[in-house]
Design a protein around this motif. Structure first.
Motif, PDB file in Angstrom:
ATOM      1  N   UNK A   3       0.849  -1.191   0.000  1.00  0.00           N
ATOM      2  CA  UNK A   3       0.000   0.000   0.000  1.00  0.00           C
ATOM      3  C   UNK A   3       0.877   1.230   0.000  1.00  0.00           C
ATOM      4  N   UNK A   4       0.317   2.327  -0.446  1.00  0.00           N
ATOM      5  CA  UNK A   4       0.964   3.640  -0.402  1.00  0.00           C
ATOM      6  C   UNK A   4       0.178   4.506   0.554  1.00  0.00           C
ATOM      7  N   UNK A   5       0.881   5.349   1.267  1.00  0.00           N
ATOM      8  CA  UNK A   5       0.221   6.271   2.188  1.00  0.00           C
ATOM      9  C   UNK A   5       0.815   7.650   1.975  1.00  0.00           C
ATOM     10  N   UNK A   6      -0.012   8.595   1.579  1.00  0.00           N
ATOM     11  CA  UNK A   6       0.426   9.973   1.392  1.00  0.00           C
ATOM     12  C   UNK A   6      -0.356  10.841   2.363  1.00  0.00           C
ATOM     13  N   UNK A   7       0.322  11.672   3.109  1.00  0.00           N
ATOM     14  CA  UNK A   7      -0.363  12.530   4.065  1.00  0.00           C
ATOM     15  C   UNK A   7      -0.916  13.762   3.365  1.00  0.00           C
TER      16      UNK A   7
END
Length: 51
Positions: A3-7
């Motif tokens: 998964x990718x997580x961008x704030x």
């Protein structure tokens, strides 16, 4: 699992900030997603966003 997580680029928080919402989202385009607490559904500022 991958998964990718961008704030978020900007988080607006504090008393009275909900009233500034129309000005904050005005430059985001015709569709925005707003996440707020349950009490926010009863605030008239949401009606202003639709117009």
């Amino acid at each position: 699992m991958e998964f990718d997580f961008a704030t978020a680029g900007r988080i607006v928080f504090g008393p009275g900030r909900f009233a500034a919402l129309p000005a904050i989202v005005s430059g985001f385009g015709p569709r925005v997603m707003i996440v707020a607490g349950g009490h926010a559904a009863n605030l008239p500022v949401l009606d202003l966003l639709g117009s």
